[in-house]
Design a protein around this motif. Structure first.
Motif, short mmCIF file in Angstrom:
data_model
loop_
_atom_site.label_atom_id
_atom_site.label_comp_id
_atom_site.label_asym_id
_atom_site.label_seq_id
_atom_site.Cartn_x
_atom_site.Cartn_y
_atom_site.Cartn_z
N PRO A 90 0.82 -1.22 0.00
CA PRO A 90 0.00 0.00 0.00
C PRO A 90 0.85 1.26 0.00
O PRO A 90 1.87 1.34 0.69
CB PRO A 90 -0.82 -0.12 1.29
CG PRO A 90 0.01 -1.00 2.18
CD PRO A 90 0.72 -1.95 1.27
N THR A 91 0.44 2.23 -0.78
CA THR A 91 1.15 3.50 -0.83
C THR A 91 0.39 4.57 -0.04
O THR A 91 -0.83 4.48 0.15
CB THR A 91 1.36 3.97 -2.27
OG1 THR A 91 0.09 4.07 -2.93
CG2 THR A 91 2.24 2.99 -3.03
N ALA A 92 1.12 5.58 0.40
CA ALA A 92 0.57 6.60 1.30
C ALA A 92 0.19 7.88 0.56
O ALA A 92 0.17 8.95 1.17
CB ALA A 92 1.59 6.91 2.40
N ASP A 93 -0.12 7.77 -0.74
CA ASP A 93 -0.34 8.98 -1.53
C ASP A 93 -1.78 9.14 -1.99
O ASP A 93 -2.03 9.82 -3.01
CB ASP A 93 0.60 9.00 -2.73
CG ASP A 93 0.36 7.82 -3.68
OD1 ASP A 93 -0.21 6.79 -3.24
OD2 ASP A 93 0.77 7.91 -4.85
N ALA A 94 -2.75 8.57 -1.29
CA ALA A 94 -4.15 8.75 -1.68
C ALA A 94 -4.49 10.24 -1.64
O ALA A 94 -4.28 10.92 -0.63
CB ALA A 94 -5.06 7.98 -0.73
N ARG A 95 -5.01 10.75 -2.75
CA ARG A 95 -5.29 12.19 -2.83
C ARG A 95 -6.26 12.46 -3.97
O ARG A 95 -6.59 11.56 -4.75
CB ARG A 95 -4.00 12.97 -3.06
CG ARG A 95 -3.30 12.71 -4.39
CD ARG A 95 -1.94 13.38 -4.37
NE ARG A 95 -1.24 13.40 -5.64
CZ ARG A 95 -0.47 12.43 -6.09
NH1 ARG A 95 -0.34 11.33 -5.39
NH2 ARG A 95 0.15 12.55 -7.26
#
Length: 254
Positions: free
Chosen positions: A177-182
């Motif tokens: 999972p990446t932390a760049d949800a935007r």
């Protein structure tokens, strides 16, 4: 409209975790529509009719896939008869199944598209050209894309390419999972990778000792999925019913 997208579901344990947690989570959070990537839902890899059915029976509305979509021949007829289970749109047009799914889900309609990247993966049809083709006939503003790709740069390019043209672009495939949800400037929700539904202490869902053996020795190793401490990595997005733009997006890790 509240949409949930679940990362690559790994094996029997991943399917079981979705079955245990998804129905109550949907009720609690008011989720209207659920998409899960099922390309690793069969033991070993690939997707089989029984693993697809388990995820659909658990509350998933659409299943996307990726580079393992056609690994198991048993899924071919199922893809033809079950249009809510899709494979990448940019596969050869003779491949079984379809690459997009349209559902009239009152009070809104939704189009889900599945694409596969080409950087570090098989050399298939250009996904950027393919998505332009797919979008030509779509008549709803609620368009969601699962972009199954290896390279973060390719996923980011796709997000920016489609910004303002689709509701949501979510990457899959890496199981991390990446932390760049935007929300991108044009109103498209974006995340580089959803992650997976698999063992937290595994290596991408595989038992860590087996993955380590392969990495250290470079010898053929029969992988087995890790059934312990299974986590669900996902995102939830709120999409405006009229414009189709994402108004809120956040990670969910169960």
């Amino acid at each position: 409209m509240r949409v949930m997208m679940i990362g690559d579901v790994v094996g029997r344990a991943g399917c079981e975790r979705v079955r245990q947690y998804l129905p109550s989570f949907k009720r609690k959070e008011g989720i209207d529509f659920v998409i899960a990537n099922g390309e690793n839902s069969a033991e070993g890899n690939g997707i089989l009719p029984h693993s697809a059915k388990e995820l659909l029976d658990s509350g998933c509305d659409v299943l996307t896939t990726g580079n393992h979509a056609l690994r198991r021949r048993e899924i071919y007829d199922y893809l033809e008869s079950t249009p809510c289970v899709i494979r990448p749109y940019n596969y050869d047009k003779g491949a079984p199944g379809g690459g997009m799914y349209f559902i009239d889900h009152p009070p809104f309609s939704v189009c889900v598209i599945n694409l596969q990247g080409t950087v570090y993966l098989d050399g298939i049809r250009n996904p950027f050209d393919a998505v332009d083709e797919a979008l030509e006939g779509v008549r709803t503003p609620h368009i969601i894309l699962d972009f199954h790709a290896e390279a973060t740069s390719e996923k980011l390019c796709m997000g920016h390419y489609l910004d303002g043209r689709v509701s949501l672009v979510a990457g899959t495939h890496t199981h991390v999972p990446t932390a760049d949800a935007r929300i991108l400037p044009g109103g498209t929700g974006y995340v580089t990778d959803l992650g997976m539904c698999g063992g937290r202490n595994s290596v991408l869902g595989v038992k860590k000792e087996l993955a380590l053996h392969r990495m250290r020795t470079h010898l053929p190793t029969r992988f087995e999925n890790d059934p312990e401490d299974v986590v669900i990595n996902a995102i939830v997005a709120e999409i405006d019913n009229n414009s189709g733009k994402t108004t809120k997006i956040y990670r969910v890790d169960i």
